[in-house]
Design a protein around this motif. Structure first.
Motif, mmCIF file in Angstrom:
data_model
loop_
_atom_site.group_PDB
_atom_site.id
_atom_site.type_symbol
_atom_site.label_atom_id
_atom_site.label_comp_id
_atom_site.label_asym_id
_atom_site.label_seq_id
_atom_site.Cartn_x
_atom_site.Cartn_y
_atom_site.Cartn_z
ATOM 1 N N LYS A 135 -6.780 3.473 4.706
ATOM 2 C CA LYS A 135 -6.655 3.326 3.258
ATOM 3 C C LYS A 135 -6.636 1.869 2.798
ATOM 4 N N ILE B 104 0.825 -1.207 0.000
ATOM 5 C CA ILE B 104 0.000 0.000 0.000
ATOM 6 C C ILE B 104 0.863 1.262 0.000
ATOM 7 N N GLY B 105 2.102 1.124 0.433
ATOM 8 C CA GLY B 105 3.016 2.247 0.630
ATOM 9 C C GLY B 105 3.738 2.032 1.944
ATOM 10 N N TYR C 108 -2.010 6.901 9.112
ATOM 11 C CA TYR C 108 -2.155 7.259 7.706
ATOM 12 C C TYR C 108 -2.678 6.102 6.860
ATOM 13 N N PHE C 109 -2.147 4.894 7.073
ATOM 14 C CA PHE C 109 -2.453 3.809 6.142
ATOM 15 C C PHE C 109 -3.655 2.941 6.519
ATOM 16 N N TYR D 76 4.960 7.484 2.001
ATOM 17 C CA TYR D 76 4.760 7.443 0.553
ATOM 18 C C TYR D 76 3.633 6.466 0.229
ATOM 19 N N ASN D 77 2.915 6.740 -0.839
ATOM 20 C CA ASN D 77 1.841 5.874 -1.322
ATOM 21 C C ASN D 77 2.331 5.048 -2.501
ATOM 22 N N GLN D 78 1.832 3.846 -2.618
ATOM 23 C CA GLN D 78 2.116 3.013 -3.780
ATOM 24 C C GLN D 78 0.930 3.128 -4.742
ATOM 25 N N TRP D 79 1.142 3.756 -5.883
ATOM 26 C CA TRP D 79 0.035 4.071 -6.789
ATOM 27 C C TRP D 79 -0.623 2.827 -7.372
ATOM 28 N N TYR E 101 -1.401 0.088 -5.693
ATOM 29 C CA TYR E 101 -2.034 -0.745 -4.662
ATOM 30 C C TYR E 101 -3.493 -1.074 -4.963
#
Length: 384
Positions: free
Chosen positions: A111, A58-59, A107-108, A67-70, A72
């Motif tokens: 998401k 996911i990041g 944060y995650f 950081y985000n993993q686009w 995911y």
């Protein structure tokens, strides 16, 4: 394994149908699967037809911060649409810092797109607090540093469990022994280790058990980074843990609140006529209202309505995009079950106490023409 890529609080939602479901997901001890980062692209990549699960990044948090993993979300949707069991992992460089651990989980966790109960693993193969030279140009952790690293991991795993997911710890045996007290981890979370050890870098479609990282509590073994030519991580489920999230739904009785976004997640399933549905998350974060959940689909179109709790007045109407919810489909044996997620500006409903209603209707505008059914979650509300 996974290479680093440098890169809320309350509202409910329901999940709506999808024309394709992983209806034959039936995890078991001995199943093989893969894990993905950005290198596997937007749709991910399976190695073989017998692969049963994927675990997508996911990041995370590294030296550059969050950081985000686009890739995911699209990877998760792709895996579910292929009938596979999708799970999640977070890159977790904390350097023994509890503030970083908290920031990362805050944060995650909201998401996460994989089903309730699914695996959310912490990838701790880098970023340990360590100051003692090991004689090979690297560092090992002192007892106090090892304790600090372990505390951040346990904190993250507790947060994952409180949010309704299955916590796991990913790493390599040598790194773990140098920096983490893994016995504390498995004492609190039995069989929660996801450990990597490879025989070589030749294509390895099945485990080579002679290099297995002999440790207590290993639930998943990552046995190669060259599952197929060109590189791909291959894993084997040793306990059946990858079935989590795909055989049962959360206990329908409300329990102690530890995460505001999930505060009402354990309310019982809503039922009206032949329709069922549930709000899994409902909260406000960074100026946005977010919600997620699932429901059955008995009409052509699905809408979420945001209502004023005291007057019943419609404040906002959102047409829903169908998302996979294999867990609900399997539990209720309903092929017309799917999920949804919504997000809108908090200012749109400022000054109101809001609730969510999910409507299944034959009216393309979301009204009641041609037949409809409403599921309204009145027990869970948000004062904006």
């Amino acid at each position: 394994m996974k290479k680093k890529i440098t890169l809320l609080s309350l509202v409910a939602a329901l999940f709506f149908l999808l024309p394709i479901f992983p209806m034959n997901v039936d995890a078991a001890k001995g199943d093989q699967g893969v894990d993905w980062a950005v290198y596997q692209g937007a749709q991910g990549q399976f190695g073989y037809s017998h692969d049963k699960f994927s675990i997508s990044q996911i990041g995370g948090y590294n030296a550059g911060g969050l950081y985000n993993q686009w890739t995911y979300e699209s990877q998760v949707n792709s895996a579910l649409a292929q009938g596979k069991r999708a799970h999640t992992y977070i890159w977790f460089d904390t350097w023994g810092n509890m503030s970083i651990a908290k920031t990362t989980m805050d944060y995650f966790l909201p998401k996460v797109k994989t089903p309730r109960g699914s695996i959310v693993a912490l990838d701790f193969e880098h970023g340990a607090l360590a100051t003692i030279p090991d004689g090979y140009g690297r560092y090992t952790s002192s007892s106090s540093e090892k304790a600090a690293n372990t505390e951040t991991i346990l904190y993250g795993m507790r947060r994952i469990k409180e949010a309704g997911y299955t916590p796991m710890y990913y790493s390599y045996k040598p790194f773990t022994l140098k920096h983490v007290d893994y016995q504390r981890i498995i004492k609190e979370f039995p069989d929660s280790l996801w450990m990597a050890a490879y025989p070589n870098y030749n294509v390895t479609p099945y485990p080579v058990w002679s290099v297995f990282p002999s440790m207590d509590g290993v639930g998943i073994y990552q046995f190669t980074s060259t599952y197929v030519g060109g590189g791909l991580d291959g894993n084997i489920d040793l306990t059946g843990i990858t079935d989590n999230g795909y055989t049962t739904l959360p206990d329908p009785n409300p329990s102690e609140t530890t995460d505001i976004y999930r505060a009402g997640q354990n309310y019982s399933v809503m039922e009206v006529k032949n329709d069922k549905g549930h709000v899994d998350g409902f909260g406000a974060m960074a100026g946005k209202i977010k919600a997620e959940g699932w429901s059955t689909r008995t009409h052509k179109y699905q809408y979420a309505f945001i209502l004023d709790r005291t007057t019943g007045k419609e404040l906002k109407r959102i047409k829903l995009k169908d998302l996979p919810r294999a867990d609900a489909a399997k539990v209720y044996n309903r092929s017309d079950t799917a999920g949804f997620q919504i997000e809108f500006n908090q200012k749109d409903v400022a000054g109101h106490s809001i609730i969510i209603m999910i409507r299944s209707t034959n009216d393309p505008k979301g009204d009641t023409k041609g037949g409809f059914n409403d599921l309204t979650e009145t027990r869970w509300y948000l004062d904006v």
